[in-house]
Write an enzyme that holds these catalytic residues in place. Structure first.
Site, PDB file in Angstrom:
ATOM      1  N   HIS A 124      47.062  77.682 -36.357  1.00 43.66           N
ATOM      2  CA  HIS A 124      46.200  77.668 -35.236  1.00 43.66           C
ATOM      3  C   HIS A 124      46.812  78.255 -33.977  1.00 43.66           C
ATOM      4  CE1 HIS A 124      48.322  74.008 -34.567  1.00 43.66           C
ATOM      5  NE2 HIS A 124      47.973  74.154 -33.131  1.00 43.66           N
ATOM      6  N   HIS A 129      50.147  81.428 -28.697  1.00 45.00           N
ATOM      7  CA  HIS A 129      51.021  81.691 -30.085  1.00 45.00           C
ATOM      8  C   HIS A 129      50.606  80.900 -31.152  1.00 45.00           C
ATOM      9  CE1 HIS A 129      51.935  78.009 -28.267  1.00 45.00           C
ATOM     10  NE2 HIS A 129      52.474  77.547 -29.459  1.00 45.00           N
TER      11      HIS A 129
HETATM   12  O1  3AM Z   1      50.216  74.804 -29.164  1.00 49.29           O
HETATM   13  P1  3AM Z   1      50.737  74.455 -30.473  1.00 49.29           P
HETATM   14  O2  3AM Z   1      49.902  73.069 -31.000  1.00 49.29           O
HETATM   15  O3  3AM Z   1      50.435  75.201 -31.908  1.00 49.29           O
HETATM   16  O4  3AM Z   1      51.813  71.361 -30.182  1.00 49.29           O
HETATM   17  C1  3AM Z   1      53.033  71.835 -29.667  1.00 49.29           C
HETATM   18  C2  3AM Z   1      52.897  73.390 -29.661  1.00 49.29           C
HETATM   19  O5  3AM Z   1      52.068  74.144 -30.621  1.00 49.29           O
HETATM   20  C3  3AM Z   1      53.963  71.840 -30.848  1.00 49.29           C
HETATM   21  O6  3AM Z   1      54.953  72.864 -30.607  1.00 49.29           O
HETATM   22  C4  3AM Z   1      54.233  73.988 -29.835  1.00 49.29           C
HETATM   23  C5  3AM Z   1      55.051  74.343 -28.633  1.00 49.29           C
HETATM   24  O7  3AM Z   1      55.195  73.220 -27.848  1.00 49.29           O
HETATM   25  N1  3AM Z   1      54.766  70.634 -30.892  1.00 49.29           N
HETATM   26  C6  3AM Z   1      55.161  69.903 -29.522  1.00 49.29           C
HETATM   27  N2  3AM Z   1      55.561  68.750 -30.068  1.00 49.29           N
HETATM   28  C7  3AM Z   1      55.324  68.685 -31.449  1.00 49.29           C
HETATM   29  C8  3AM Z   1      55.976  67.711 -32.469  1.00 49.29           C
HETATM   30  N3  3AM Z   1      56.603  66.519 -31.858  1.00 49.29           N
HETATM   31  C9  3AM Z   1      54.948  69.899 -31.877  1.00 49.29           C
HETATM   32  N4  3AM Z   1      54.553  70.093 -33.156  1.00 49.29           N
HETATM   33  C10 3AM Z   1      55.185  69.116 -34.056  1.00 49.29           C
HETATM   34  N5  3AM Z   1      55.537  67.858 -33.397  1.00 49.29           N
END
Ligand code: 3AM
Length: 184
Positions: A125, A43
């Site tokens: 990304h 995603h």
């Molecule tokens: O796979 P991505 O990196 O695009 O990194 C986490 C993931 O995205 C992001 O939310 C998505 C689903 O978990 N994520 C998790 N914790 C986070 C945080 N504290 C976060 N993004 C920003 N702040």
């Protein structure tokens, strides 16, 4: 009171593209490079909301449902590694304006609703590998996947039995006209 859910807004690539990306990843990265994200979990995060109560989820979904903007085309033609967050990602060399606008809006709505938003700039990304332990070779340019983005999705992140699963809760159509969101 109901329990909170870990939520985020994201773009879901079409299933055939998720499968193509996974095949390409298997051909270009060694199994030990990192932990591959499952095809159905691929995603592009627009806004991370954190742990959200049912009431706040409803309010955020209502705000998201009011977003009126046309769809756009996403061209995944870039890849890289972030050593600090230990991920390998797929991205776009020229993020469409619609993508940036959508992320900015959702992040602003989330912030106004009390969901902490990271001050880091938005780097669109798709995470391909997590927990990369060392620098890995990124495939040379030449790969690309293109698809039309006609909706965005409210996902719940569920961790159970040692695995994280992203479950679509609600879909929001992108269009010039106001639309009613579809519960899934
Ligand atoms: O796979 P991505 O990196 O695009 O990194 C986490 C993931 O995205 C992001 O939310 C998505 C689903 O978990 N994520 C998790 N914790 C986070 C945080 N504290 C976060 N993004 C920003 N702040």
């Amino acid at each position: 009171m109901s329990e909170s859910k870990r939520l985020f807004f994201a773009i879901e690539p079409p299933a055939n593209i998720q499968r193509q990306i996974v095949r390409w990843r298997a051909e270009h990265f060694q199994p030990e490079a990192g932990r591959p994200v499952a095809a159905a979990n691929l995603h592009l995060t627009l806004a991370f909301l954190g742990d959200v109560s049912a009431d706040k989820q409803q309010a955020l979904a209502k705000l998201a449902g009011r977003i009126v903007q046309p769809g756009f085309t996403l061209n995944l033609d870039d890849a890289g590694q972030w050593l600090r967050s230990r991920v390998v990602w797929l991205g776009t060399r020229q993020p469409p304006r619609g993508l940036l606008q959508l992320a900015i809006l959702l992040r602003a709505q989330a912030a106004r609703s009390g969901c902490y938003q990271s001050p880091q700039p938005f780097h669109p990304h798709i995470t391909l590998l997590r927990n990369t332990s060392h620098a890995v070779a990124i495939p040379p340019p030449g790969f690309h996947w293109t698809f039309s983005v006609t909706e965005f999705v409210l996902y719940e992140s569920i961790f159970s039995n040692g695995r994280t699963r992203y479950t679509p809760l609600q879909r929001f159509a992108l269009s010039e006209q106001p639309r009613i969101s579809d519960e899934v």
